[in-house]
Motif scaffolding. Structure first.
Motif, short mmCIF file in Angstrom:
data_model
loop_
_atom_site.label_atom_id
_atom_site.label_comp_id
_atom_site.label_asym_id
_atom_site.label_seq_id
_atom_site.Cartn_x
_atom_site.Cartn_y
_atom_site.Cartn_z
N VAL A 1 -3.26 -5.54 16.99
CA VAL A 1 -4.32 -4.57 18.05
C VAL A 1 -3.97 -3.25 17.17
O VAL A 1 -3.03 -3.08 16.60
N ASP A 2 -4.65 -2.44 17.85
CA ASP A 2 -4.42 -1.14 17.49
C ASP A 2 -4.42 -0.59 16.03
O ASP A 2 -3.56 0.04 15.53
N LEU A 3 -5.35 -1.17 15.24
CA LEU A 3 -5.41 -1.36 13.75
C LEU A 3 -5.89 0.21 13.31
O LEU A 3 -6.95 0.64 13.76
N PRO A 4 -4.93 0.85 12.71
CA PRO A 4 -5.50 2.02 12.00
C PRO A 4 -6.61 1.90 10.91
O PRO A 4 -6.74 0.85 10.35
N GLY B 1 -4.66 -10.45 -2.05
CA GLY B 1 -3.66 -9.89 -3.05
C GLY B 1 -2.31 -9.91 -2.53
O GLY B 1 -1.99 -10.29 -1.52
N ALA B 2 -1.31 -9.10 -3.47
CA ALA B 2 0.03 -9.07 -3.08
C ALA B 2 0.54 -8.00 -2.55
O ALA B 2 1.32 -7.15 -2.38
N LEU B 3 -0.21 -7.81 -1.36
CA LEU B 3 0.11 -6.81 -0.15
C LEU B 3 0.08 -7.35 1.09
O LEU B 3 -0.70 -8.09 1.73
N THR B 4 1.38 -6.98 1.91
CA THR B 4 1.55 -7.48 3.26
C THR B 4 1.42 -5.95 3.98
O THR B 4 2.09 -5.15 3.75
N MET B 5 0.79 -5.95 5.17
CA MET B 5 0.67 -4.80 6.11
C MET B 5 1.24 -5.08 7.17
O MET B 5 1.12 -6.22 8.03
N VAL B 6 2.23 -4.16 7.69
CA VAL B 6 2.94 -4.34 8.80
C VAL B 6 2.16 -3.56 9.95
O VAL B 6 1.80 -2.32 9.71
N VAL B 7 1.34 -4.13 11.03
CA VAL B 7 0.64 -3.67 12.04
C VAL B 7 1.33 -4.01 13.38
O VAL B 7 2.07 -4.99 13.48
N SER C 1 5.26 -9.77 -2.54
CA SER C 1 4.20 -8.81 -2.15
C SER C 1 4.80 -7.50 -1.74
O SER C 1 6.08 -7.63 -1.45
N THR C 2 4.15 -6.50 -1.89
CA THR C 2 4.55 -5.05 -1.44
C THR C 2 4.23 -5.05 0.04
O THR C 2 3.35 -5.52 0.47
N ILE C 3 5.30 -4.64 0.72
CA ILE C 3 5.16 -4.57 2.16
C ILE C 3 5.07 -3.11 2.72
O ILE C 3 6.01 -2.35 2.28
N VAL C 4 3.97 -2.73 3.41
CA VAL C 4 3.79 -1.34 3.65
C VAL C 4 3.64 -1.39 5.37
O VAL C 4 3.08 -2.25 6.19
N ASP C 5 4.61 -0.40 6.10
CA ASP C 5 4.55 -0.54 7.31
C ASP C 5 3.38 0.92 7.67
O ASP C 5 3.54 1.70 7.42
N MET C 6 2.26 0.06 8.48
CA MET C 6 1.11 0.93 8.72
C MET C 6 1.39 1.52 9.89
O MET C 6 0.51 2.44 10.29
N CYS C 7 2.38 1.11 10.83
CA CYS C 7 2.73 2.04 11.99
C CYS C 7 3.37 3.25 11.79
O CYS C 7 3.40 4.06 12.66
N ALA C 8 4.21 3.45 10.66
CA ALA C 8 4.81 4.54 10.52
C ALA C 8 3.93 5.68 10.04
O ALA C 8 2.86 5.58 9.20
N GLN D 1 4.96 3.58 5.22
CA GLN D 1 6.20 3.56 4.37
C GLN D 1 6.20 2.19 3.72
O GLN D 1 5.82 1.39 4.24
N VAL D 2 6.66 2.42 2.42
CA VAL D 2 6.78 1.06 1.72
C VAL D 2 8.14 0.50 2.06
O VAL D 2 9.33 1.08 1.99
#
Ligand code: TXA
Ligand code: MG
Length: 321
Positions: A71-74, A87-93, A173-180, A184-185
């Motif tokens: 929810v609340d996806l940027p 692909g090799a990307l994980t998004m934290v949402v 995978s690369t993990i990126v925090d989309m809430c920050a 942030q990686v």
């Protein structure tokens, strides 16, 4: 029906009854369970010996499922999904309220990824739901990049292993925090931070700060049994070689080395270095070397992730001098 399709059907049946299926992704093999079934997810933690507060990545067949799990996806998350998935990307949402807390380690955020590996995609597509899957190794150990590695790590703790051959990327995978803010990686990986910045046209924070939110952020991780020392060049490698009786070496093929050692990997590119790294660490253990010296690749592209994993493998095996 091909053998593969039969295997996928069997794997889906195992997942539906709350079992564990190890499957290949382009990064590393995952230990999968139905992400919506708390009892199944608990079995992952037991099999790995992983602390229950370490969140799992949920794998999806398609980016269209994002709104079911988050929810609340940027807007930036949608842009990254469009550019990098599969692909090799994980998004934290932010997680959807219905997602079990067992899956997210008690967090109100969730790591989501759409893998590109064809077998993984076929499994996810047939299953229909999300598959929670950490790397299919025991906690703190080297991630598996081949089906045989999974069998060695987990044996009969897993109900079924799908063999899709060696993983093409070889690192997580690369993990990126989309809430920050800024984004942030949390863990460097298969997708370079430089590329994420290019896609978003915005700076991305490289060095995660604060308490470890991802096991990949724990100081010691990805460790083989042998001691690991990571160095910048051949001269530094020669200096530490005396610390081992039986030395294994990992270095790019064009790095000249003059001391006695067994070459565990001689990749010719940094991508090949990433691909070969975990198998080389396992090979060192199989050959019973007592010291693995790794000469680091340059900190560019996936080289950043290779350096990160080697630094952690080295800390995990430090004997203290
Ligand atoms: O390439 C990969 O990411 C592989 C394949 C199987 O997809 N999976 C993987 O999973 O490496 P695992 O569990 O070994 O590492 C997942 C990382 C952990 O460090 C975990 O803490 C982090 O993802 N993670 C998951 N959900 C998170 C969240 N909500 N917030 C912060 N970190 C999260
Ligand atoms: Mg892992």
């Amino acid at each position: 029906m091909t053998v593969t399709a039969q295997q996928i059907d069997k794997a889906v049946a195992v997942l539906r009854r709350g079992g564990l299926v190890a499957f290949p992704t382009e990064t590393v093999y995952g230990l999968g369970a139905d992400a919506a079934n708390p009892a199944a997810v608990r079995r992952i933690f037991e099999a790995k010996g992983r602390p229950a507060n370490h969140p799992l990545i949920v794998h999806l067949a398609d980016a269209a499922q994002l709104d079911e799990w988050a929810v609340d996806l940027p807007e930036s998350a949608r842009r990254l999904a469009a550019a990098c998935w599969p692909g090799a990307l994980t998004m934290v949402v932010r997680k959807a309220p219905w997602v079990p807390l067992e899956t997210t380690g008690g967090l109100d955020t969730i790591g989501l990824r759409v893998p590109a590996q064809p077998l993984a995609h076929a499994l996810l597509h047939s299953f229909g739901g999300g598959i929670a899957a950490p790397s299919a190794n025991r906690f703190g150990r080297v991630s598996p990049t081949r089906a045989a590695d999974v069998a060695q790590e987990l044996g009969d703790r897993v109900d079924l292993i799908l063999d899709g051959g060696p993983c093409s990327v070889g690192l997580e995978s690369t993990i990126v925090d989309m809430c920050a803010s800024p984004i942030q990686v949390l863990r460097p990986g298969g997708v370079a931070a430089e590329d994420i910045e290019e896609i978003l046209q915005a700076p991305v924070e490289r060095q995660a700060v604060g308490p470890a939110r991802a096991p990949g952020m724990l100081e010691a991780h990805y460790a083989p049994l042998a001691r690991v020392i990571a160095v910048e060049d051949a001269r530094a490698a020669a200096d530490v070689a005396r610390l081992g009786r039986h030395v294994g070496l990992i270095a790019l093929s064009d790095v000249p080395v003059a001391f006695p050692s067994e070459r565990l990997a001689a990749p010719s590119t940094v991508e090949a270095y990433a691909h070969d790294l975990y198998a080389a660490l396992r090979e060192g253990d199989a050959r019973r070397v007592d010291l693995i010296i790794a000469i680091l690749p340059p900190p560019r592209g996936i080289g950043t992730a290779v350096r990160d994993r080697l630094a952690r493998a080295a800390r995990g095996t430090e004997v203290g001098e």
